[in-house]
Design a protein around this motif. Structure first.
Motif, PDB file in Angstrom:
ATOM      1  N   LEU A   6      11.692 -14.583  -4.085  1.00  0.00           N
ATOM      2  CA  LEU A   6      10.305 -14.024  -3.090  1.00  0.00           C
ATOM      3  C   LEU A   6      10.528 -12.471  -3.522  1.00  0.00           C
ATOM      4  N   LEU A   7       9.888 -11.698  -3.846  1.00  0.00           N
ATOM      5  CA  LEU A   7       9.741 -11.178  -3.851  1.00  0.00           C
ATOM      6  C   LEU A   7       9.010 -10.102  -2.522  1.00  0.00           C
ATOM      7  N   LEU A   8       9.149  -9.151  -1.476  1.00  0.00           N
ATOM      8  CA  LEU A   8       8.519  -8.874  -0.275  1.00  0.00           C
ATOM      9  C   LEU A   8       7.855  -7.452  -0.592  1.00  0.00           C
ATOM     10  N   SER A   9       6.823  -7.217  -0.659  1.00  0.00           N
ATOM     11  CA  SER A   9       6.366  -6.105  -0.469  1.00  0.00           C
ATOM     12  C   SER A   9       4.953  -5.861   0.896  1.00  0.00           C
ATOM     13  N   ALA A  10       4.685  -5.039   0.428  1.00  0.00           N
ATOM     14  CA  ALA A  10       3.496  -4.673   2.017  1.00  0.00           C
ATOM     15  C   ALA A  10       2.267  -3.522   0.738  1.00  0.00           C
ATOM     16  N   GLY A  11       1.288  -3.643   1.160  1.00  0.00           N
ATOM     17  CA  GLY A  11       0.283  -3.379   0.561  1.00  0.00           C
ATOM     18  C   GLY A  11      -0.231  -1.832   1.389  1.00  0.00           C
ATOM     19  N   MET A  12       0.941  -1.284   1.209  1.00  0.00           N
ATOM     20  CA  MET A  12       0.622   0.356   1.739  1.00  0.00           C
ATOM     21  C   MET A  12       0.553   1.288   0.724  1.00  0.00           C
ATOM     22  N   GLY A  13      -0.582   1.712   0.585  1.00  0.00           N
ATOM     23  CA  GLY A  13      -1.098   2.912  -0.628  1.00  0.00           C
ATOM     24  C   GLY A  13      -0.979   1.988  -1.627  1.00  0.00           C
ATOM     25  N   ALA A  14      -0.144   1.332  -2.959  1.00  0.00           N
ATOM     26  CA  ALA A  14       0.031   0.795  -3.916  1.00  0.00           C
ATOM     27  C   ALA A  14       1.777   1.262  -4.700  1.00  0.00           C
ATOM     28  N   GLY A  15       1.961   1.696  -4.366  1.00  0.00           N
ATOM     29  CA  GLY A  15       2.652   1.960  -4.843  1.00  0.00           C
ATOM     30  C   GLY A  15       4.003   0.574  -4.610  1.00  0.00           C
ATOM     31  N   VAL A 206      -4.694  18.992 -15.889  1.00  0.00           N
ATOM     32  CA  VAL A 206      -3.400  19.407 -15.619  1.00  0.00           C
ATOM     33  C   VAL A 206      -3.865  18.231 -14.691  1.00  0.00           C
ATOM     34  N   LEU A 207      -2.517  17.029 -14.266  1.00  0.00           N
ATOM     35  CA  LEU A 207      -3.319  16.128 -13.345  1.00  0.00           C
ATOM     36  C   LEU A 207      -2.769  16.786 -11.340  1.00  0.00           C
ATOM     37  N   LEU A 208      -3.435  16.309 -10.616  1.00  0.00           N
ATOM     38  CA  LEU A 208      -3.318  16.233  -9.358  1.00  0.00           C
ATOM     39  C   LEU A 208      -3.761  14.894  -8.829  1.00  0.00           C
ATOM     40  N   SER A 209      -2.874  14.414  -8.266  1.00  0.00           N
ATOM     41  CA  SER A 209      -1.929  12.770  -7.376  1.00  0.00           C
ATOM     42  C   SER A 209      -2.365  13.088  -6.770  1.00  0.00           C
ATOM     43  N   THR A 210      -3.283  12.621  -5.446  1.00  0.00           N
ATOM     44  CA  THR A 210      -3.003  12.009  -4.518  1.00  0.00           C
ATOM     45  C   THR A 210      -3.049  10.785  -3.576  1.00  0.00           C
ATOM     46  N   GLY A 211      -2.434  10.387  -4.575  1.00  0.00           N
ATOM     47  CA  GLY A 211      -2.347   8.160  -3.838  1.00  0.00           C
ATOM     48  C   GLY A 211      -3.561   7.715  -4.196  1.00  0.00           C
ATOM     49  N   ALA A 212      -3.076   6.252  -3.996  1.00  0.00           N
ATOM     50  CA  ALA A 212      -4.286   5.321  -3.951  1.00  0.00           C
ATOM     51  C   ALA A 212      -5.689   5.204  -2.330  1.00  0.00           C
ATOM     52  N   TRP A 213      -4.710   5.777  -1.453  1.00  0.00           N
ATOM     53  CA  TRP A 213      -5.345   6.501  -0.416  1.00  0.00           C
ATOM     54  C   TRP A 213      -6.258   8.121  -0.208  1.00  0.00           C
ATOM     55  N   GLY A 214      -6.042   8.291  -1.330  1.00  0.00           N
ATOM     56  CA  GLY A 214      -6.712  10.349  -1.403  1.00  0.00           C
ATOM     57  C   GLY A 214      -6.464  11.212  -0.061  1.00  0.00           C
TER      58      GLY A 214
END
Length: 369
Positions: A6-15, A206-214
């Motif tokens: 049983l894996l426990l994650s959380a939908g806080m962003g996508a990581g 060149v890639l700039l990342s701001t995550g799933a939520w910008g």
């Protein structure tokens, strides 16, 4: 014998969800059963969405507030401190109901609140199966740490040493957990190469990342400076459509929303500029793309960027001139780029799913001593 995880994650962003999904895939590939559940859904009705909404709003719109919360609740310090224990306690009944329904042979956490819940339950003997934690962060904050958990698997030896010192529990090192398609070396040219060549011939992306939520500060200014320096800035805006529209209007800048083919995109860029040391950063390492930490989000992001750089897996640029020099050094062919790519490849030392599965084999009790 097929075991049940049983894996426990959380939908806080996508990581955290990405890590849980990949661990579950690997466990199933080994012949085991695995299901993933969101730990926020185990909280009393309405609490989980409220926690997620507050966190998202604080990180995006009140970073100083979030930095204060992180410092108060999660950063290590001496003396009594408030914690998320009341939130963890509120989810215990929900987890035990899920355990009774699913009857797993082990519980695996990829989010710090889940690790606190399982640690509390294991310490009291309420949870009778092993609890393993995959610690996704480069910087270990105290929300992850509970001596009730049986096993920690970490991304670096530095993180594992911190876990052992604090909890006294077993802490192994696997490196980051990334889907295998990011490490593929036999990839045909994708539409990204054609798009970049058509939109900005002769300019390296060149890639700039701001995550799933910008999430990020001065993103447009950074992109504008990179474009002025002769690069093609590709801004990952996640699901923030307003940020995508703003960056797309900048001359010489390509703004992108949620990208479903990240392995292909990463294979087509020269460097990643990252502000959180999260899943996009480790996907870049797996893809052979050097990572530069710049203007990190407060709290976990700033600590993660510093720790990732201290481990030699990225470069931390503290101001714009440092960033432009680092991009020039790491995006251009040469010894500096080769060294940084080799360090990134060397971070992937073991299969986290195998470490967890082998540790949780039926046998002597692995519970707290």
């Amino acid at each position: 014998m097929r075991r049940r995880f049983l894996l426990l994650s959380a939908g806080m962003g996508a990581g955290h969800d990405a890590v849980a999904a990949e661990l579950a895939r690997r466990l199933r590939e080994r012949g085991d059963h695995a299901v993933v559940r969101d730990v926020l859904a185990l909280l009393p009705l309405g609490t989980g969405p409220a926690v997620r909404s507050f966190y998202r709003a604080a990180v995006r719109h009140a970073p100083r507030v979030y930095a204060g919360i992180h410092a108060l609740f999660l950063s290590p310090a001496k003396g009594p401190r408030p914690s998320s224990a009341p939130l963890a306690a509120a989810a215990e009944r929900g987890l035990m109901d899920l355990v009774e329904l699913w009857r797993p042979d082990a519980v695996v956490c990829t989010f710090h609140l889940a690790a606190e819940i399982t640690g509390r339950l294991r310490a009291r003997g309420t949870l009778t199966v092993p609890a393993a934690v995959f610690l996704t962060d480069f910087a270990v904050h105290r929300g992850w740490l509970h001596p009730g958990n049986d096993l920690y698997v970490c991304v670096t030896e530095e993180a594992a040493a911190a876990v052992r010192a604090d909890t006294g529990r077993t802490a192994l090192v696997s490196g980051p957990v990334v889907a295998p398609r990011f490490r593929s070396k036999s990839r045909a040219p994708s539409h990204w190469e054609y798009d970049f060549a058509r939109l900005a011939p002769g300019r390296a992306p060149v890639l700039l990342s701001t995550g799933a939520w910008g999430v990020g500060s001065a993103v447009a200014d950074t992109a504008r400076s990179l474009a002025g320096d002769g690069w093609l800035p590709v801004v990952l805006c996640g699901r923030d459509r307003a940020l995508m529209r703003r960056t797309a209007r900048l001359p010489g800048v390509l703004g992108q929303g949620w990208v479903p083919d990240m392995p292909e995109l990463l294979a087509s860029v020269r460097v990643l500029i990252d502000n959180a040391a999260g899943q996009t950063a480790v996907q870049a390492l797996a893809s052979g793309v050097p990572v530069i930490g710049y203007r990190p989000v407060p709290g976990h992001g700033a600590e993660g960027v510093r720790s990732m750089a201290a481990a030699g897996l990225s470069v931390h640029a503290r101001n714009l001139p440092e960033l432009l020099r680092a991009v020039d050094r790491l995006a251009s062919a040469g010894a500096a780029r080769d060294r940084q790519r080799a360090r990134g490849a060397a971070a992937f030392t073991a299969d986290a799913a195998a470490l967890i599965s082998d540790f949780c084999l039926p046998g002597p009790d692995h519970g707290p001593s």
